[in-house]
Scaffold this motif. Structure first.
Motif, PDB file in Angstrom:
ATOM      1  N   ALA A 208       0.820  -1.217   0.000  1.00 50.06           N
ATOM      2  CA  ALA A 208       0.000   0.000   0.000  1.00 50.06           C
ATOM      3  C   ALA A 208       0.856   1.270   0.000  1.00 50.06           C
ATOM      4  N   LEU A 209       2.130   1.178   0.415  1.00 42.92           N
ATOM      5  CA  LEU A 209       3.004   2.357   0.344  1.00 42.92           C
ATOM      6  C   LEU A 209       3.907   2.322  -0.877  1.00 42.92           C
ATOM      7  N   TYR A 210       4.516   1.167  -1.176  1.00 41.80           N
ATOM      8  CA  TYR A 210       5.495   1.127  -2.272  1.00 41.80           C
ATOM      9  C   TYR A 210       4.855   1.221  -3.654  1.00 41.80           C
ATOM     10  N   ARG A 211       3.543   0.986  -3.730  1.00 39.21           N
ATOM     11  CA  ARG A 211       2.920   1.118  -5.056  1.00 39.21           C
ATOM     12  C   ARG A 211       2.627   2.584  -5.390  1.00 39.21           C
ATOM     13  N   LEU A 212       2.770   3.463  -4.396  1.00 40.97           N
ATOM     14  CA  LEU A 212       2.420   4.870  -4.605  1.00 40.97           C
ATOM     15  C   LEU A 212       3.563   5.633  -5.262  1.00 40.97           C
ATOM     16  N   ALA A 213       3.226   6.602  -6.098  1.00 38.33           N
ATOM     17  CA  ALA A 213       4.242   7.491  -6.661  1.00 38.33           C
ATOM     18  C   ALA A 213       4.737   8.434  -5.567  1.00 38.33           C
ATOM     19  N   ASP A 214       3.863   8.817  -4.633  1.00 47.35           N
ATOM     20  CA  ASP A 214       4.212   9.764  -3.581  1.00 47.35           C
ATOM     21  C   ASP A 214       4.044   9.082  -2.216  1.00 47.35           C
ATOM     22  N   MET A 215       5.136   8.473  -1.737  1.00 50.96           N
ATOM     23  CA  MET A 215       5.031   7.745  -0.470  1.00 50.96           C
ATOM     24  C   MET A 215       4.824   8.689   0.710  1.00 50.96           C
ATOM     25  N   THR A 216       5.312   9.909   0.601  1.00 52.68           N
ATOM     26  CA  THR A 216       5.152  10.875   1.693  1.00 52.68           C
ATOM     27  C   THR A 216       3.673  11.114   1.977  1.00 52.68           C
ATOM     28  N   ALA A 217       2.906  11.333   0.918  1.00 51.96           N
ATOM     29  CA  ALA A 217       1.462  11.539   1.082  1.00 51.96           C
ATOM     30  C   ALA A 217       0.823  10.284   1.662  1.00 51.96           C
ATOM     31  N   GLY A 218       1.314   9.122   1.246  1.00 54.14           N
ATOM     32  CA  GLY A 218       0.774   7.858   1.744  1.00 54.14           C
ATOM     33  C   GLY A 218       1.007   7.679   3.234  1.00 54.14           C
ATOM     34  N   VAL A 219       2.222   8.012   3.692  1.00 55.15           N
ATOM     35  CA  VAL A 219       2.538   7.889   5.118  1.00 55.15           C
ATOM     36  C   VAL A 219       1.681   8.869   5.923  1.00 55.15           C
ATOM     37  N   MET A 220       1.546  10.091   5.399  1.00 55.81           N
ATOM     38  CA  MET A 220       0.738  11.100   6.113  1.00 55.81           C
ATOM     39  C   MET A 220      -0.720  10.673   6.222  1.00 55.81           C
ATOM     40  N   ALA A 221      -1.247  10.140   5.121  1.00 54.38           N
ATOM     41  CA  ALA A 221      -2.656   9.723   5.121  1.00 54.38           C
ATOM     42  C   ALA A 221      -2.880   8.564   6.090  1.00 54.38           C
ATOM     43  N   LEU A 222      -1.947   7.610   6.098  1.00 52.58           N
ATOM     44  CA  LEU A 222      -2.066   6.475   7.019  1.00 52.58           C
ATOM     45  C   LEU A 222      -2.001   6.947   8.466  1.00 52.58           C
ATOM     46  N   ARG A 223      -1.050   7.837   8.736  1.00 54.47           N
ATOM     47  CA  ARG A 223      -0.871   8.327  10.101  1.00 54.47           C
ATOM     48  C   ARG A 223      -2.131   9.061  10.581  1.00 54.47           C
ATOM     49  N   ARG A 224      -2.668   9.910   9.686  1.00 63.14           N
ATOM     50  CA  ARG A 224      -3.844  10.705  10.043  1.00 63.14           C
ATOM     51  C   ARG A 224      -5.055   9.799  10.293  1.00 63.14           C
ATOM     52  N   THR A 225      -5.269   8.873   9.381  1.00 62.34           N
ATOM     53  CA  THR A 225      -6.431   7.980   9.484  1.00 62.34           C
ATOM     54  C   THR A 225      -6.329   7.085  10.714  1.00 62.34           C
ATOM     55  N   ALA A 226      -5.113   6.574  10.942  1.00 62.84           N
ATOM     56  CA  ALA A 226      -4.917   5.665  12.069  1.00 62.84           C
ATOM     57  C   ALA A 226      -5.005   6.418  13.391  1.00 62.84           C
ATOM     58  N   GLN A 227      -4.397   7.609  13.415  1.00 63.07           N
ATOM     59  CA  GLN A 227      -4.404   8.416  14.636  1.00 63.07           C
ATOM     60  C   GLN A 227      -5.846   8.687  15.104  1.00 63.07           C
ATOM     61  N   ALA A 228      -6.723   8.938  14.148  1.00 65.06           N
ATOM     62  CA  ALA A 228      -8.118   9.246  14.479  1.00 65.06           C
ATOM     63  C   ALA A 228      -8.821   8.044  15.110  1.00 65.06           C
ATOM     64  N   ALA A 229      -8.301   6.843  14.837  1.00 67.78           N
ATOM     65  CA  ALA A 229      -8.941   5.626  15.363  1.00 67.78           C
ATOM     66  C   ALA A 229      -8.345   5.181  16.692  1.00 67.78           C
ATOM     67  N   PHE A 230      -7.280   5.873  17.143  1.00 64.80           N
ATOM     68  CA  PHE A 230      -6.557   5.426  18.342  1.00 64.80           C
ATOM     69  C   PHE A 230      -7.439   5.513  19.585  1.00 64.80           C
ATOM     70  N   PRO A 231      -7.571   4.417  20.323  1.00 60.93           N
ATOM     71  CA  PRO A 231      -8.425   4.449  21.516  1.00 60.93           C
ATOM     72  C   PRO A 231      -7.767   5.232  22.644  1.00 60.93           C
TER      73      PRO A 231
END
Ligand code: DX5
Ligand code: ZN
Length: 235
Positions: A208-231
């Motif tokens: 899900a990260l290495y297939r992206l042309a822009d891994m930076t955006a991918g890491v940010m999106a994952l972090r943001r989405t996951a952070q919102a789910a943190f209990p």
């Protein structure tokens, strides 16, 4: 609802998995992860016995150590990891993950990893019960719950692992243990928040990260989405 008390606070750690990089340009793959803001680089070691596939070895760990400054998380999918701990740590491993399913003195191997100057982690295959690792929880800095059967990248996330993550986090909370709980296999923007809501705080992400042309955006999106789910701990 459980909440997570981790040694990283509520920060979600993102670890790109080099297995999904272009094997003709592994150094570039390691650099891309660092440049994208990854917390560490995950490197899969497969021996053709514990899993049917073969992958990388200590020389690639050494290359990564020369190439990036972020920590290296080394996942030993090996029948006999104890015989290789020195080699991987000397090559530059910061975190060494062994599997609970292997024969031998697991506690001894975990202690040896720490004596050699690295951080020990224990890994469970999807079919392995949480209780199998209860005894070694005080010895580790990370508990890796495989969310696919190990051996190959690009497989589908196994949601049946989610209750085990919650059970492990609850067990650790009850005992005052703050190790990271990581997940590996099929992690993307859809599955990451589910794993984090269950109690995981470290995401190992290959395809899900290495297939992206822009891994930076991918890491940010994952972090943001996951952070919102943190209990979070109830007020
Ligand atoms: C699988 C490996 C994973 C793999 C994950 O045995 O342990 O680290 O790279 O790959 P994806 O994210 O593609 O499932
Ligand atoms: Zn892995």
């Amino acid at each position: 609802m459980i909440w997570a008390d981790t040694s990283y606070g509520d920060r979600i750690l993102i670890l790109p998995s080099l297995l999904a990089a272009d094997f003709g340009r592994l150094a570039d793959g390691a650099k891309a992860a660092e440049a994208a803001g990854a917390d560490a680089l995950h490197i899969d070691i497969m021996d053709g016995h514990f899993v049917p596939n073969l992958s990388l070895g200590p020389d690639v760990v050494r290359m990564a150590r020369r190439t990036v400054r972020i920590p290296l998380s080394i996942h030993l999918m090996m029948t006999n990891p104890g015989a290789y701990l020195e080699r991987f740590i000397e090559a530059g491993a910061d975190i060494v993950l062994i599997h609970i399913e292997v024969d031998g003195d697991i506690a001894g191997m975990l202690r040896r990893i720490r004596e050699l100057g690295a951080r020990p982690g224990i890994t469970l295959n999807p079919a392995t019960a949480a209780e199998r690792v209860f005894d070694c929880l005080p010895l580790v800095d990370e508990v890796l719950c495989m969310t696919v059967n190990p051996g190959y990248g690009g497989q589908a996330f196994m949601a049946e692992v989610l209750p085990k993550i919650a059970l492990l986090r609850a067990q650790m909370l009850a005992r005052g243990l703050t190790a990271a709980i990581s997940v590996d296999g099929g992690i993307d923007l859809t599955t990451a928040p589910r794993a984090v809501a269950a109690g995981a705080n470290a995401l190992i992400v290959g395809t899900a990260l290495y297939r992206l042309a822009d891994m930076t955006a991918g890491v940010m999106a994952l972090r943001r989405t996951a952070q919102a789910a943190f209990p979070r701990r109830p007020a």
